[in-house]
Design an enzyme around this catalytic site. Structure first.
Site, PDB file in Angstrom:
ATOM      1  N   ASN A 197      -1.996   2.049   5.622  1.00 58.35           N
ATOM      2  CA  ASN A 197      -0.833   0.880   5.379  1.00 58.35           C
ATOM      3  C   ASN A 197      -0.064   0.424   6.137  1.00 58.35           C
ATOM      4  OD1 ASN A 197       1.212  -0.705   4.202  1.00 58.35           O
ATOM      5  ND2 ASN A 197       2.940   1.147   4.457  1.00 58.35           N
ATOM      6  N   GLY A 198      -0.276  -1.404   6.184  1.00 62.10           N
ATOM      7  CA  GLY A 198      -0.110  -2.212   7.603  1.00 62.10           C
ATOM      8  C   GLY A 198      -1.416  -2.878   8.078  1.00 62.10           C
ATOM      9  N   TRP A 226      -2.791  -3.107  -1.957  1.00 64.27           N
ATOM     10  CA  TRP A 226      -1.838  -3.952  -1.917  1.00 64.27           C
ATOM     11  C   TRP A 226      -2.816  -5.512  -0.581  1.00 64.27           C
ATOM     12  CZ3 TRP A 226      -0.237  -8.304   1.044  1.00 64.27           C
ATOM     13  CH2 TRP A 226       1.003  -9.247  -0.092  1.00 64.27           C
ATOM     14  N   LYS A 241      12.930 -14.427 -10.787  1.00 63.12           N
ATOM     15  CA  LYS A 241      13.182 -13.610 -11.094  1.00 63.12           C
ATOM     16  C   LYS A 241      12.570 -13.696 -12.184  1.00 63.12           C
ATOM     17  CE  LYS A 241      14.369 -10.569  -9.794  1.00 63.12           C
ATOM     18  NZ  LYS A 241      15.303 -10.505  -8.740  1.00 63.12           N
ATOM     19  N   GLU A 256       8.308 -14.698 -10.710  1.00 61.66           N
ATOM     20  CA  GLU A 256       7.515 -13.166  -9.983  1.00 61.66           C
ATOM     21  C   GLU A 256       6.511 -12.300 -11.194  1.00 61.66           C
ATOM     22  OE1 GLU A 256      11.471 -10.938  -8.588  1.00 61.66           O
ATOM     23  OE2 GLU A 256       9.277 -10.620  -7.619  1.00 61.66           O
ATOM     24  N   CYS A 275       0.491  -1.207   0.259  1.00 63.42           N
ATOM     25  CA  CYS A 275      -0.082   0.424   0.000  1.00 63.42           C
ATOM     26  C   CYS A 275       0.565   1.139   0.143  1.00 63.42           C
ATOM     27  CB  CYS A 275      -1.012  -0.305   1.440  1.00 63.42           C
ATOM     28  SG  CYS A 275      -1.558  -0.877   1.248  1.00 63.42           S
ATOM     29  N   LYS A 328       6.322  -3.911  -3.887  1.00 58.49           N
ATOM     30  CA  LYS A 328       8.033  -3.944  -3.718  1.00 58.49           C
ATOM     31  C   LYS A 328       8.664  -3.769  -2.451  1.00 58.49           C
ATOM     32  CE  LYS A 328      11.962  -2.475  -5.539  1.00 58.49           C
ATOM     33  NZ  LYS A 328      12.617  -3.368  -6.454  1.00 58.49           N
ATOM     34  N   ARG A 388       4.219  -0.575  -5.247  1.00 62.46           N
ATOM     35  CA  ARG A 388       3.857  -0.184  -3.481  1.00 62.46           C
ATOM     36  C   ARG A 388       2.174  -1.193  -3.156  1.00 62.46           C
ATOM     37  NH1 ARG A 388       6.575   2.314   0.097  1.00 62.46           N
ATOM     38  NH2 ARG A 388       5.452   1.269   2.549  1.00 62.46           N
ATOM     39  N   GLU A 427      18.398 -16.769  -7.755  1.00 62.43           N
ATOM     40  CA  GLU A 427      17.598 -15.682  -7.976  1.00 62.43           C
ATOM     41  C   GLU A 427      17.327 -15.228  -9.226  1.00 62.43           C
ATOM     42  OE1 GLU A 427      16.999 -13.075  -6.643  1.00 62.43           O
ATOM     43  OE2 GLU A 427      17.398 -11.273  -8.601  1.00 62.43           O
ATOM     44  N   HIS A 448      18.709 -36.583  -8.212  1.00 65.11           N
ATOM     45  CA  HIS A 448      18.088 -37.121  -7.136  1.00 65.11           C
ATOM     46  C   HIS A 448      17.007 -37.519  -6.527  1.00 65.11           C
ATOM     47  CE1 HIS A 448      21.933 -38.343  -5.382  1.00 65.11           C
ATOM     48  NE2 HIS A 448      22.238 -37.709  -5.840  1.00 65.11           N
TER      49      HIS A 448
HETATM   50  C1  AGP Z   1      12.278  -9.638  -5.810  1.00 66.43           C
HETATM   51  O1  AGP Z   1      12.121  -8.995  -6.944  1.00 66.43           O
HETATM   52  C2  AGP Z   1      11.431  -8.912  -5.102  1.00 66.43           C
HETATM   53  N1  AGP Z   1      11.358  -7.516  -4.772  1.00 66.43           N
HETATM   54  C3  AGP Z   1      11.801  -9.407  -2.923  1.00 66.43           C
HETATM   55  O2  AGP Z   1      11.875 -10.944  -3.112  1.00 66.43           O
HETATM   56  C4  AGP Z   1      12.445  -8.557  -2.241  1.00 66.43           C
HETATM   57  O3  AGP Z   1      14.003  -8.366  -2.667  1.00 66.43           O
HETATM   58  C5  AGP Z   1      12.510  -8.609  -0.972  1.00 66.43           C
HETATM   59  O4  AGP Z   1      10.864  -8.687  -0.805  1.00 66.43           O
HETATM   60  C6  AGP Z   1      13.171  -7.883   0.407  1.00 66.43           C
HETATM   61  O5  AGP Z   1      13.022  -6.698  -0.162  1.00 66.43           O
HETATM   62  P1  AGP Z   1      13.542  -5.629   1.018  1.00 66.43           P
HETATM   63  O6  AGP Z   1      15.242  -5.685   0.519  1.00 66.43           O
HETATM   64  O7  AGP Z   1      13.267  -4.434   0.306  1.00 66.43           O
HETATM   65  O8  AGP Z   1      14.271  -5.863   1.528  1.00 66.43           O
END
Ligand code: AGP
Length: 603
Positions: free
Chosen positions: A97-98, A73, A480, A483, A2, A598, A27, A476, A499
Site C-alpha cells: 500500500n503506497g 486502488w 457528496k 462523488e 489499498c 476512503k 480502501r 460539501e 457574474h
Molecule cells: C469525502 O466524502 C471524501 N471521502 C474525502 O473528501 C475525504 O473527506 C478526504 O479524503 C479527507 O479524508 P480524511 O478526513 O481521512 O483526511
C-alpha cells in the site's frame, strides 16, 4: 488507498484473509488477491480483477495457516490481473500500500526489467528483494528499505520461511495484534476486530516478524522495539450495516449519537472544556490567526469553522487545501494556531502539511477520528472526534462531528479571549446541545427527500447555492452529489451567479438552494428567483413554514426555527440524503463510488 491484511496462526487463514479484505474493501476495490503458504513452504497466489467476492469465488476452498491479502486502488498501471497484488518474484510474494517514487531508477540500477510482469511500482520491490535476498529476510528488508523513496506498507512472504509474515512501513498505515487466535497485521483494525479490540500501530521503519506465537519488531539498527497496545472503544457491530442497505445511510443515521459522544464530554457546567484532551488554557490565549488545513470533506468542515471563528473572534482565519498548503510558503508565526482536520488521521497531504506547519508554530491541533493515527500522534495537541468507524467512502458523520468540534472551539476561544460573555457562551453551547435532536428530527423527512430526488436522476449537472454559512455547506453538498451519483455538481456563492455561472442554467437543471441565514435571506431569495426564471428545478431549504410561490421553487424543505448559526446541521443532513437517494435511484452503490478510496495515503 489499498487495503492489506496478513494472518498466521492455528486457524484457517483463507477465510480470515477474505473476511478481513471485505472489511477493508472501502480502501480500494478494483482488484483483489491473496498469497498463502502451507507448512511445506509452497507459495500459492490467487488474484482477480473485481471485488473481494470475486476473489472469494476462486479461493474459498484453499487451505492455509498463513496468508496475506490485498484489495487494490490502482496508482501505477491499469486494472488487470497482472497488476493486482500479491506480486510473486522467485520465492517471494509481496503486497503493498503506497507509492514507490524511484521505481524506475531501481529497475535500471539493479537490472530488474527481466523479472517484471506488471506495470506496478510494487512488483519492482518484490524483484529487488528477490535479487538482494541473502537468506535472512530481516537484513534483506533493511537493505531494500534503505533504497526506497516513497510511502509503503509491505507484507512479504518468503517461501523458505514458512508460516512467517514480514512487514515494514513508511507513512502508509499498518496495525497489528497478537491474540489467542494468532497474529494479525492490517491497514486498519476493522480487518481483525472480530478477534480482538487490542492492537498496536507499527512504528515507521520497523521490521516486523509476524509468527503464530507472537510478533517481534526491530528497528533498522536491529534493536528490539516493544509494541504499545491500544484498545478501541467500539466493536464489530459498529462496523456492520446493522440492517441498513448501505453503510452511508447507516452513518447518516448515526450522526445524532456521534455528535453526542463527541461534544458531551467536552461540556462542563454548560461551558466548553478541553481538560480531558490535555490542551492547556494558554493554547487558547494570544492567538494571532488560525489556519485550518485539510482535504475534501474535512476541509469543508474547516470552511464552516472559519465562518464561525472569524465571526466570533475577529481574527484572520484561513482554510487551506492541504495539497496546496504544502507547496506554498505559509504565513505563520509562533502565535498562529494551525488546526489539522482528518477523519482517518492518515491522509498524506494533510500529514505533510502538519509537518510543515510544525516548523512555524508549536500550536498545532488535530481533530482526528482514528485513535493513534499518524496525524494524531504528530500534532502538538489532538482532540478526538467520536464518530466511530466510518466505512462509506462518502464522509457524513465524520463531517458533522468535525463541525461540532469547531463550534466548541469557537466557544472556548471566544470565552478565553473575552470576545463573548460567559452567559453568551452558555447560550451558544445550549444550542449546540440541541443539535443531535435536531438532526434526529430531520432524518424523519427521508421519504420526502427520496421523492424529490426522482427529478434529479437524469441530470447531468446540478448547482448548490447559498450565502455565508450556507455557502460553505453548499460545497460539501456538491461534493457528496458528485462523488456518489457522478452528476457534475458545483457550489456557488449565490451572489456570484450573475457574474458568469448563471449562463449554465438550463431547463430542468437541479439547483439546491439553502436560505437559512436571516441577514442575507432577502438577497438569497432574489438569487433563487433568478435561476428559477431561467428554468431551473429548484429545491429550497429554508425556515419558512410553507412556500406556495411557484415562481420561487419547485420543492421546499422546511428547516427548524433555531439560531442561524446552527441550521447547518439540519441542512447538511438533507444534502447528504439528496446525494444518497440520487445515487441509489440511479442504481449506484454509494458506499464504493468509482475511482475513489476512503483513505488517501498517496500524494
Ligand atoms: C469525502 O466524502 C471524501 N471521502 C474525502 O473528501 C475525504 O473527506 C478526504 O479524503 C479527507 O479524508 P480524511 O478526513 O481521512 O483526511
Amino acid at each position: 488507498m489499498c487495503g492489506i491484511i496478513g494472518y498466521t496462526g492455528p486457524l484457517s487463514a483463507t477465510p480470515i484473509v477474505l473476511d478481513g479484505l471485505q472489511k477493508l474493501e472501502y480502501r480500494g476495490y478494483d482488484s483483489a488477491g491473496m498469497a498463502y503458504m502451507n507448512g511445506n513452504g509452497k507459495l500459492s497466489l490467487r488474484k482477480t480483477v473485481g471485488k473481494v467476492k470475486d476473489l472469494r469465488a476462486i479461493c474459498d476452498d484453499d487451505e492455509a495457516t498463513c496468508g496475506i491479502g490485498h484489495t487494490r486502488w490502482a496508482t501505477h498501471g491499469g486494472v488487470s490481473n497482472t497488476n493486482a497484488h500479491p506480486h510473486k518474484v522467485g520465492n517471494i510474494a509481496l503486497i503493498h500500500n503506497g507509492i514507490i517514487e524511484n521505481y524506475h531508477e531501481l529497475v535500471n540500477e539493479y537490472d530488474l526489467a527481466g523479472d517484471l510482469a506488471s506495470e506496478t511500482d510494487s512488483e519492482v520491490v518484490a524483484a529487488l528483494i528477490n535479487k538482494l535476498y541473502d537468506g535472512n529476510p530481516n537484513t534483506t528488508i533493511r537493505k531494500v528499505v534503505s533504497l526506497l523513496n516513497g510511502s509503503f506498507a509491505f507484507c512479504i512472504l518468503f517461501g523458505d520461511h514458512p508460516g512467517i509474515i514480514y512487514c515494514v512501513r513508511n507513512v502508509s498505515p499498518m496495525v497489528a495484534t497478537h491474540c489467542k487466535d494468532g497474529s494479525f497485521i492490517a491497514s486498519d483494525l476493522t480487518a481483525f476486530i472480530d478477534f480482538t479490540k487490542r492492537y498496536f500501530i507499527i512504528p515507521e521503519y520497523t521490521i516486523v516478524t509476524v509468527r503464530e506465537d507472537g510478533i517481534m519488531m526491530e528497528d533498522l539498527d536491529g534493536k528490539t522495539v516493544e509494541p504499545e497496545y491500544l484498545e478501541v472503544n467500539w466493536d464489530i457491530s459498529d462496523a456492520q450495516k446493522d440492517g441498513y442497505p448501505y453503510f452511508m445511510l447507516k452513518e447518516i443515521h448515526e450522526q445524532p449519537d456521534a455528535i453526542t459522544r463527541t461534544i458531551t464530554p467536552r461540556i462542563v457546567d454548560g461551558l466548553p472544556d478541553f481538560t480531558e484532551d490535555g490542551v492547556p488554557e494558554d493554547f487558547f490565549e494570544n492567538v494571532s490567526d488560525i489556519t485550518v488545513v485539510a482535504c475534501g470533506t474535512a476541509m469543508y468542515a474547516g470552511m464552516v469553522g472559519r465562518t464561525l471563528l472569524q465571526k466570533y473572534l475577529r481574527i484572520p482565519v484561513t482554510v487551506a487545501i492541504a495539497s496546496e498548503f504544502r507547496y506554498e510558503e505559509p504565513v505563520l508565526s509562533e502565535n498562529s494556531v494551525v488546526i489539522v482536520v482528518s477523519q482517518s488521521g492518515e491522509t498524506i497531504d494533510t500529514l505533510e502539511a502538519l509537518r510543515l506547519a510544525k516548523k512555524y508554530t508549536k500550536k498545532t491541533l488535530s481533530l482526528v477520528n482514528v485513535k493513534g493515527s499518524s496525524i494524531a500522534r504528530e500534532s502538538d495537541y489532538v482532540m478526538y472526534t467520536h464518530a466511530g468507524p466510518e466505512i462509506a467512502v462518502a464522509s457524513t458523520k465524520a463531517y458533522t462531528v468535525q463541525t461540532s468540534m469547531f463550534y466548541l472551539l469557537t466557544a472556548k476561544l471566544a470565552l478565553v479571549q473575552k470576545k463573548k460573555t460567559e452567559e453568551e457562551v452558555r447560550r451558544f453551547i445550549g444550542n449546540l446541545e440541541k443539535v443531535p435532536d435536531l438532526i434526529f428530527d430531520m432524518l424523519g423527512s427521508e421519504e420526502d427527500i427520496e421523492r424529490l430526488t426522482k427529478r434529479m436522476l437524469n441530470a447531468k449537472n446540478a448547482f448548490f447555492i447559498g450565502r455565508n454559512l450556507d455557502y460553505t455547506l453548499s460545497m460539501e453538498g456538491a461534493l457528496k452529489l458528485k462523488e456518489i451519483s457522478y452528476i457534475h455538481a458545483e457550489a456557488y456563492a449565490a451572489g456570484e451567479l450573475k457574474h458568469g455561472t448563471i449562463a449554465l442554467i438550463s431547463e430542468g437543471m437541479p439547483v439546491i438552494a439553502i436560505a437559512s441565514q436571516t441577514h442575507v435571506y432577502s438577497k438569497m431569495i432574489s438569487n433563487i428567483r433568478e435561476v428559477k426564471a431561467r428554468g431551473a428545478y429548484v429545491i429550497l431549504l429554508s425556515k419558512d413554514e410553507k412556500i406556495t410561490d411557484d415562481a420561487l421553487c419547485d420543492e421546499h424543505v422546511k428547516l427548524p426555527n433555531i439560531a442561524d448559526d446552527f441550521t447547518m446541521f439540519a441542512s447538511i443532513v438533507i444534502l447528504q440524503m439528496i446525494a444518497y437517494y440520487t445515487a441509489v435511484g440511479k442504481g449506484l452503490n454509494p458506499d464504493q463510488p468509482r475511482n475513489l478510496a476512503k483513505s488517501v495515503t498517496v500524494e
